[in-house]
Design an enzyme around this catalytic site. Sequence first.
Site, PDB file in Angstrom:
ATOM      1  CG  HIS A 138      -2.082  -0.946   1.147  1.00 28.21           C
ATOM      2  ND1 HIS A 138      -1.904  -2.299   1.314  1.00 28.21           N
ATOM      3  CD2 HIS A 138      -3.409  -0.779   0.957  1.00 28.21           C
ATOM      4  CE1 HIS A 138      -3.061  -2.913   1.231  1.00 28.21           C
ATOM      5  NE2 HIS A 138      -3.998  -2.021   1.003  1.00 28.21           N
ATOM      6  N   GLY A 189      -0.845  -2.316  -5.761  1.00 24.04           N
ATOM      7  CA  GLY A 189      -1.760  -3.397  -5.386  1.00 24.04           C
ATOM      8  C   GLY A 189      -3.133  -2.862  -5.000  1.00 24.04           C
ATOM      9  CG  HIS A 190      -6.026  -0.491  -2.262  1.00 30.97           C
ATOM     10  ND1 HIS A 190      -6.819   0.423  -2.934  1.00 30.97           N
ATOM     11  CD2 HIS A 190      -6.798  -0.972  -1.258  1.00 30.97           C
ATOM     12  CE1 HIS A 190      -8.004   0.485  -2.342  1.00 30.97           C
ATOM     13  NE2 HIS A 190      -8.029  -0.343  -1.326  1.00 30.97           N
ATOM     14  CG  HIS A 265     -10.483  -5.145  -2.376  1.00 32.04           C
ATOM     15  ND1 HIS A 265     -10.339  -3.770  -2.372  1.00 32.04           N
ATOM     16  CD2 HIS A 265     -10.728  -5.494  -1.099  1.00 32.04           C
ATOM     17  CE1 HIS A 265     -10.483  -3.327  -1.132  1.00 32.04           C
ATOM     18  NE2 HIS A 265     -10.710  -4.354  -0.341  1.00 32.04           N
ATOM     19  CD  GLU A 317     -12.237  -5.890   2.833  1.00 37.27           C
ATOM     20  OE1 GLU A 317     -11.305  -5.362   2.191  1.00 37.27           O
ATOM     21  OE2 GLU A 317     -12.580  -5.504   3.947  1.00 37.27           O
ATOM     22  CD  GLU A 333     -14.434  -1.643   2.579  1.00 35.08           C
ATOM     23  OE1 GLU A 333     -14.077  -2.680   1.991  1.00 35.08           O
ATOM     24  OE2 GLU A 333     -13.646  -0.775   2.987  1.00 35.08           O
ATOM     25  CB  CYS A 335     -14.478   2.057   1.371  1.00 33.71           C
ATOM     26  SG  CYS A 335     -13.742   2.762   2.834  1.00 33.71           S
ATOM     27  CB  CYS A 413     -10.671   2.016   4.970  1.00 32.59           C
ATOM     28  SG  CYS A 413     -11.711   0.552   5.057  1.00 32.59           S
ATOM     29  CB  CYS A 414     -15.710   2.692   6.358  1.00 34.27           C
ATOM     30  SG  CYS A 414     -15.512   1.120   5.495  1.00 34.27           S
TER      31      CYS A 414
END
Length: 646
Positions: A138, A189-190, A265, A317, A333, A335, A413-414
């Site tokens: 990340h 990766g994200h 994801h 997720e 989620e 997010c 995160c949310c």
Amino acid sequence: MNSEIYTAQLPPGAYQIDDPFWAGKMETVRTQMIPYQWKALNDQVEGAAPSHCIKNFKIAAGMEEGKFEGRVFQDSDVAKWLEAVGYVLSWHKDEELERTADEVIRIIAAAQQPDGYLDTYYIINGLEKRWTNLMNDHELYCAGHMIEAGIAYYEGTGKRELLEVVIRLADCIDGTFGPEEGKLHAYPGHEIVEMALVRLYCLTKEERYLKLAKYFIDERGQEPLYFKQEREKYGNTYYWEDSLFQEQYFQAGKPVREQKEAEGHAVRAVYLYSGMASAAKETGDESLWEACTGLWDNVARKQMYITGAIGSSDYGEAFTFDYDLPNDTAYGETCASIGLIFWARRMLEMEPKREYADVMERALYNTCLSGMSLDGRKFFYVNPLEVNPEACRKDQLKKHVEYERQPWFECACCPPNLARLITSLGSYAVTVNESAMYLHLYVGGRMKNPVNDMVLRMESGLPWNGEVAVTVEECREESYDLALRMPGWADQASVCLNGEEESKFVEADGYIHFQREWKQGDVIKLSFDMPVRVNRANPSVKENIGKVAVSRGPLVYCLEEIDNGKELHRLSLCMDQEIEVLPGAAFEGSIELKGWGRRLSDEGWNGALYTSDVEEVYEEQRLIFVPYYMWNNRGAGEMTVWVGRK
Ligand code: ZN
């Protein structure tokens, strides 16, 4: 693609929202959520999982001793917080908040390395290992969030310190990644850095940021697969080791233009698609835009819940497959729905079509708002459409479903994502270009169009009623198009211009266009009908066969145990009776819906588990529906969106 119809957001501060529904929520975020999150980031919330986020930055800056704690992406939490603060400061002067933010920005700047690198996990644990696990670690994700924060804070305050930090960071990334020899031919990766870099390009006009964003998008999924090489070289392992998906989890199984179905994801996916749409707009890349519209069709028509939730599986997720939308094991989620809104806004900027705005509104008023309690201090990460608290406690397959909102999360995160969305609501409601202003969402306030200095005042009864008024407060004497969305939930609208019923407007792609020379004091009044809708799901959604979901306007409704008793699955709604629209008894100022229904009784069963000789007996019962986003604000209990029908 037609760049002549492209639109852009209003600049920060250009939309002063005073909407009776939204202004309260924005104030809740400003006065409750942001201070609360600040405490959480500093590990000062009793009973909440410690964040360690600010401490990590202090250690990285050499201000404190200690080791890195928290998730590898912990840095992103403070970035999201700062981004939200930047938005708040664009519409509300708050000196104390600004001082706190300035202080943390100084710590972040002190942690930044001389070459611009900034990621506390590697600064603390050893810089020699940086960029060796892009698949999982990340660094580019945290960078993307920090870039968004730097821009928002600069735009909200005019202060450049964090912007300079993120420019140095972006330059460091640009020096590390790209097609040139000696650079890493890789991608994150994200995702998120893609859309952040496009935004940085739009602000600075530095082409290299756009080129880099495009590179990350184009390189993703190309053979030889980078993450595979990285695993072989460094021994990195998949986080979801035994998963069915591998590179697909990261949307990296094949090049983005060959991806026809949303996979992996869900948050990663919609962040990527947002970046793709942004890059397509700025570069005019036809094939990239085609990939965006194809993926949009898949998500919005086959993989989205009626609440605008996406990503149906807890495992990874993730998206699973078309029409796989289970209610009680739903992931959805918060997010992911926020990311869906980011994406929808970018699609709208390129093509003003109602469908994008309808999805944006659906996700906003249902899943996003459900993500926080009415007091703004507790949060859902997962947003199911059916809950039985006992099942959540005792069934391993539902252990991811919280039946009560939580004060904070170890993976937090949310909540800060919600804060940055709600505090920047104005940038989703309206977009403009040289010839038109599009009103996508009806949010009351006063807005100034930077193209022609036109000032509009919007009043809106949404989400409770469909009365909307737009008054021209200032304008030039020239012809300009005001385009107002005709929401998908309204069958019809009565349209008045300066008190007269108006029929001389053009409707195109779900927008009512008024092209005329405007005068100060002109008023457009729209009255959207807001019928109660009893919705059915496509027959391929197996969980919803024989069931209906009730909605009115943008709001999806649900049944809660507190109003309707236990075992909600025994209830069914009588389809031939009218559903009453009433002032909310449970929540002041809201609207609740009351239908006629029935409950399958125990009569005749005598405790049998199975029997072949029982007449089903039903008892009549009134069914009380409350807005889905309000569920679980009156204690724990069952909830369902989809209910049987008779
Ligand atoms: Zn989240």
